[in-house]
Design a protein around this motif. Structure first.
Motif, PDB file in Angstrom:
ATOM      1  N   ARG A   1      32.258  10.084 -40.370  1.00 29.23           N
ATOM      2  CA  ARG A   1      31.910  10.134 -41.957  1.00 29.23           C
ATOM      3  C   ARG A   1      30.166  11.175 -43.070  1.00 29.23           C
ATOM      4  NH1 ARG A   1      29.594   5.730 -44.293  1.00 29.23           N
ATOM      5  NH2 ARG A   1      28.572   4.052 -42.941  1.00 29.23           N
ATOM      6  N   HIS A   2      29.466  10.667 -40.967  1.00 29.11           N
ATOM      7  CA  HIS A   2      28.476  11.602 -41.316  1.00 29.11           C
ATOM      8  C   HIS A   2      27.920  12.726 -41.361  1.00 29.11           C
ATOM      9  CE1 HIS A   2      27.064   6.851 -42.086  1.00 29.11           C
ATOM     10  NE2 HIS A   2      27.008   6.856 -40.724  1.00 29.11           N
ATOM     11  N   PHE A   3      28.433  13.554 -40.400  1.00 27.91           N
ATOM     12  CA  PHE A   3      28.820  14.933 -40.697  1.00 27.91           C
ATOM     13  C   PHE A   3      28.937  15.722 -41.648  1.00 27.91           C
ATOM     14  CE2 PHE A   3      30.280  14.279 -36.013  1.00 27.91           C
ATOM     15  CZ  PHE A   3      29.499  14.057 -35.576  1.00 27.91           C
ATOM     16  N   GLY A   4      29.130  15.859 -42.757  1.00 33.14           N
ATOM     17  CA  GLY A   4      28.996  16.202 -43.148  1.00 33.14           C
ATOM     18  C   GLY A   4      27.816  16.498 -44.218  1.00 33.14           C
ATOM     19  N   GLN A   5      26.859  14.715 -44.793  1.00 30.60           N
ATOM     20  CA  GLN A   5      25.826  14.936 -45.539  1.00 30.60           C
ATOM     21  C   GLN A   5      24.923  15.465 -44.219  1.00 30.60           C
ATOM     22  OE1 GLN A   5      25.047  10.433 -45.741  1.00 30.60           O
ATOM     23  NE2 GLN A   5      22.784  11.805 -47.075  1.00 30.60           N
ATOM     24  N   LEU A   6      24.985  15.183 -42.998  1.00 27.62           N
ATOM     25  CA  LEU A   6      23.339  15.693 -42.269  1.00 27.62           C
ATOM     26  C   LEU A   6      24.295  17.447 -42.123  1.00 27.62           C
ATOM     27  CD1 LEU A   6      21.900  15.743 -39.721  1.00 27.62           C
ATOM     28  CD2 LEU A   6      23.800  16.019 -38.747  1.00 27.62           C
ATOM     29  N   GLU A   7      25.333  18.371 -42.163  1.00 33.28           N
ATOM     30  CA  GLU A   7      25.350  19.386 -42.378  1.00 33.28           C
ATOM     31  C   GLU A   7      24.748  19.700 -43.442  1.00 33.28           C
ATOM     32  OE1 GLU A   7      28.641  21.918 -40.117  1.00 33.28           O
ATOM     33  OE2 GLU A   7      29.509  18.717 -40.647  1.00 33.28           O
ATOM     34  N   GLU A   8      25.462  19.004 -44.685  1.00 32.46           N
ATOM     35  CA  GLU A   8      24.896  19.852 -45.829  1.00 32.46           C
ATOM     36  C   GLU A   8      22.900  19.450 -46.105  1.00 32.46           C
ATOM     37  OE1 GLU A   8      24.713  22.007 -49.862  1.00 32.46           O
ATOM     38  OE2 GLU A   8      26.220  21.288 -48.660  1.00 32.46           O
ATOM     39  N   GLU A   9      22.794  18.729 -46.153  1.00 32.64           N
ATOM     40  CA  GLU A   9      21.206  18.296 -46.252  1.00 32.64           C
ATOM     41  C   GLU A   9      20.212  19.620 -44.797  1.00 32.64           C
ATOM     42  OE1 GLU A   9      20.042  14.500 -44.972  1.00 32.64           O
ATOM     43  OE2 GLU A   9      21.199  13.690 -47.142  1.00 32.64           O
ATOM     44  N   LEU A  10      20.308  19.464 -43.589  1.00 27.21           N
ATOM     45  CA  LEU A  10      20.389  21.211 -42.709  1.00 27.21           C
ATOM     46  C   LEU A  10      20.570  21.767 -43.631  1.00 27.21           C
ATOM     47  CD1 LEU A  10      21.748  19.844 -39.445  1.00 27.21           C
ATOM     48  CD2 LEU A  10      19.445  20.247 -40.093  1.00 27.21           C
ATOM     49  N   LYS A  11      21.256  22.703 -44.197  1.00 25.71           N
ATOM     50  CA  LYS A  11      21.338  23.907 -44.691  1.00 25.71           C
ATOM     51  C   LYS A  11      20.685  24.040 -45.813  1.00 25.71           C
ATOM     52  CE  LYS A  11      24.890  26.848 -47.284  1.00 25.71           C
ATOM     53  NZ  LYS A  11      24.619  26.770 -48.282  1.00 25.71           N
ATOM     54  N   GLU A  12      20.541  22.562 -46.717  1.00 26.67           N
ATOM     55  CA  GLU A  12      19.822  22.886 -48.253  1.00 26.67           C
ATOM     56  C   GLU A  12      17.849  22.298 -47.417  1.00 26.67           C
ATOM     57  OE1 GLU A  12      22.097  19.683 -50.701  1.00 26.67           O
ATOM     58  OE2 GLU A  12      20.410  19.233 -49.181  1.00 26.67           O
ATOM     59  N   TYR A  13      17.556  22.168 -46.436  1.00 25.83           N
ATOM     60  CA  TYR A  13      16.548  22.378 -45.705  1.00 25.83           C
ATOM     61  C   TYR A  13      15.851  24.087 -44.993  1.00 25.83           C
ATOM     62  CZ  TYR A  13      13.324  21.577 -41.668  1.00 25.83           C
ATOM     63  OH  TYR A  13      12.186  21.931 -41.011  1.00 25.83           O
TER      64      TYR A  13
END
Length: 347
Positions: free
Chosen positions: A234-246
């Protein structure tokens, strides 16, 4: 070391992966440009020139090498494989066979080689492991073993039990006392990364070509007394979105939960890294002074070196006392790119 033409040529002869992303070598006689690690036969020194970006080589009229494919992101998962992985995530009972691959104009042997190289297992083995990871989570949440087996595409409970035990090392009945670390490949502008997560949060994020990656996996598995297997979390989706924004310059701070393992000194060192403001750097000596022990420079460097959370715990913001970019397991070129990006984020 200064990046001279002679140094770049020698790095290409050595196929030195630490120079990936820092330069590209073009061959005047063929009109082709390559990565430093290209396996094609190397030309004579007088027949090459070097560029510090792909665009420079293209503007000069050079074409991308078909062997090392310099226009592709480093170790990127091909789009057709990304599609297969998305389908597996959406339907846990899905079993993609060689005949199904052939119908999609995908060569089974090619796919098998890619998975062996990048996951250490065949595509069929990957599918089995992926299904068992999802099954493990269902059983741990209290769902019945029989329903889980049927949802996973198994008609035989005995067959499901056997496969489950082969992958996780315990029967479904005894699995509730176990812990599993989910593993996924994530694509970024600086190359593909491995992400690992448990229920509490992300416990590893590393570039796939990091040296001694196997040692990092073993260390994590031992620390958590858990098996690392392919699976969603469940944490992978948030990680990918935050990396994209970064990487798009829209995020300065990460909010995805982290689950950090290490000694008390290591945890203090890593927490200090997280306190370095974006766009700034510190030296190893400064970090040791902040910890209250100016002589702990080497210990600080060691802790930075075994940090399992690239980018999230920003060890790339620590530099040598002379201002040089040193000591980054993901490659000095990535350290430079990350620092350049972070300064750009501020404006």
């Amino acid at each position: 070391m200064k990046l001279t033409a002679d140094r770049m040529y020698q790095a290409s002869l050595d196929k030195d992966s630490s120079f990936e992303g820092t330069y590209w070598m073009a061959v005047k006689t063929t009109g082709i440009f390559c990565r430093p690690t290209c396996t094609a036969r190397k030309p004579k020194r007088e027949n090459v020139e070097f560029f510090l970006s792909v665009q420079e080589a293209l503007d000069k009229g050079y074409r991308a090498c078909k062997v090392c494919k310099p226009l592709e992101k480093l170790n990127e998962t091909p789009p057709y494989i990304q599609k297969l992985l998305s389908e597996l995530a959406e339907d846990l009972s899905l079993k993609i066979k060689d005949a199904d691959l052939s119908e999609r104009n995908i060569e089974p042997v090619t796919l098998r080689r890619w998975f062996l190289k990048n996951h250490g297992m065949t595509f069929q083995a990957f599918q089995r492991e992926f299904r068992m990871s999802a099954a493990f989570k269902k059983i741990k949440k209290g769902e019945s073993i029989l329903e889980t087996a049927l949802d996973s595409g198994y008609e035989s409970l005995s067959g499901f039990n056997e496969r489950f035990k082969n992958v996780l090392g315990a029967s479904p009945k005894n699995s509730k006392i176990q812990t599993v670390i989910d593993l996924k490949r994530i694509e970024t502008p600086l190359g593909t990364m491995y992400a690992c997560a448990v229920e509490e949060g992300i416990c590893l994020l590393e570039f796939t070509d990091r040296k001694n990656m196997d040692k990092q996996f073993r260390s994590l598995s031992t620390a958590l007394n858990a098996e690392i297997i392919q699976g969603e979390n469940r944490h992978f989706g948030q990680l990918e979105e935050e990396l994209k924004e970064y990487f798009e310059g829209r995020r300065e701070k990460f909010d995805v939960p982290l689950y950090i393992t290490g000694t008390e000194f290591q945890k203090k060192t890593w927490q200090l890294l997280r306190e370095i403001p974006i766009g700034e750097t510190r030296t190893y000596r400064q970090q040791s002074e902040f910890l209250g022990n100016p002589k702990a420079i080497r210990a600080v460097g060691t802790a930075n070196g075994i940090n399992k959370m690239a980018i999230l715990i920003p060890c790339h913001r620590v530099i040598g006392s002379n201002g040089e970019l040193v000591g980054y397991a993901g490659g000095i070129w990535r350290k430079q790119k990350l620092l350049e990006l972070e300064k750009a984020v501020l404006f």
